[in-house]
Scaffold this motif. Sequence first.
Motif, PDB file in Angstrom:
ATOM      1  N   LEU A 170      21.769 -12.265  20.908  1.00 34.05           N
ATOM      2  CA  LEU A 170      23.077 -12.495  20.280  1.00 34.05           C
ATOM      3  C   LEU A 170      23.641 -11.209  19.677  1.00 34.05           C
ATOM      4  O   LEU A 170      24.839 -10.960  19.755  1.00 34.05           O
ATOM      5  N   ALA A 171      22.774 -10.393  19.090  1.00 34.63           N
ATOM      6  CA  ALA A 171      23.235  -9.135  18.493  1.00 34.63           C
ATOM      7  C   ALA A 171      23.864  -8.247  19.559  1.00 34.63           C
ATOM      8  O   ALA A 171      24.924  -7.666  19.346  1.00 34.63           O
ATOM      9  N   LYS A 197      27.792  -7.576  18.827  1.00 34.12           N
ATOM     10  CA  LYS A 197      28.141  -6.293  18.206  1.00 34.12           C
ATOM     11  C   LYS A 197      29.323  -5.596  18.867  1.00 34.12           C
ATOM     12  O   LYS A 197      30.199  -5.068  18.173  1.00 34.12           O
ATOM     13  N   PRO A 198      29.381  -5.591  20.208  1.00 36.62           N
ATOM     14  CA  PRO A 198      30.542  -4.946  20.845  1.00 36.62           C
ATOM     15  C   PRO A 198      31.870  -5.607  20.470  1.00 36.62           C
ATOM     16  O   PRO A 198      32.928  -5.029  20.691  1.00 36.62           O
ATOM     17  N   MET A 199      31.813  -6.810  19.889  1.00 36.66           N
ATOM     18  CA  MET A 199      33.041  -7.484  19.482  1.00 36.66           C
ATOM     19  C   MET A 199      33.518  -6.993  18.120  1.00 36.66           C
ATOM     20  O   MET A 199      34.477  -7.533  17.566  1.00 36.66           O
ATOM     21  N   GLY A 200      32.803  -5.978  17.577  1.00 37.92           N
ATOM     22  CA  GLY A 200      33.216  -5.395  16.303  1.00 37.92           C
ATOM     23  C   GLY A 200      32.810  -6.192  15.083  1.00 37.92           C
ATOM     24  O   GLY A 200      33.363  -6.026  14.001  1.00 37.92           O
ATOM     25  N   ASP A 255      20.247  -3.132  14.500  1.00 38.68           N
ATOM     26  CA  ASP A 255      20.517  -2.025  15.422  1.00 38.68           C
ATOM     27  C   ASP A 255      20.056  -2.407  16.803  1.00 38.68           C
ATOM     28  O   ASP A 255      18.870  -2.559  17.038  1.00 38.68           O
ATOM     29  N   VAL A 256      20.985  -2.614  17.687  1.00 36.53           N
ATOM     30  CA  VAL A 256      20.580  -2.913  19.069  1.00 36.53           C
ATOM     31  C   VAL A 256      21.374  -2.040  20.039  1.00 36.53           C
ATOM     32  O   VAL A 256      22.407  -1.513  19.697  1.00 36.53           O
TER      33      VAL A 256
END
Length: 199
Positions: free
Chosen positions: A155-156, A160-163, A198-199
């Motif tokens: 899920l991360a 994450k790319p979605m801000g 952090d991924v």
Amino acid sequence: MYEGVVQDLIDELGRLPGVGPKSAQRIAFHLLQSDPVDVRRLVTALGEVIEKVRFCEVCGNVSADEQCKICRDPRRDPAVLCVVEEPKDVVAIEKTREFRGRYHVLGGAISPIEGVGPDDLRVRELVTRLASGEVTEIILATDPNLEGEATATYLARLLKPMGLRVTRLASGLPVGGDLEYADELTLGRAFEGRRLLDV
Ligand SMILES: [Zn+2]
């Protein structure tokens, strides 16, 4: 082993989680010897569960209405979303009184061994929910075991790319365990000490 309906009852009870054949037999005979009034009450409760309980159309939590109490509560912070595996996890987190945001119930965790992938969980619903831009932080509160960690990582990477600010509950939770078994204090502290992933 037993005749007709008694064996049917034992078979049905044996399909419940955590009930082995011996326990199923014990429960069946307990019911046979119980006051019929008590057994009727159990039957009524089971019937009502089928008729009245459904899942919240927004978060997937168990609910008596189309939307659950938490989703309907205007005092809950719509900017923070806590992602959990099961409705029982919502109950565990609510008990800590540390969290004032809203929830998203996945309906399980990613498990290659059991053949459960992201498509079997309410991941698509989660992404749809985020489209409005109201949510700014996602707290991944999946169980601290192998499946829960795999789900959090998945899920991360997706979110994450979605801000979004994506956090995970702090360590201190018993590793390999189930969120619902953590005591309120530990779970509450894990919320306070949540860390960015952090991924
Ligand atoms: Zn809901």
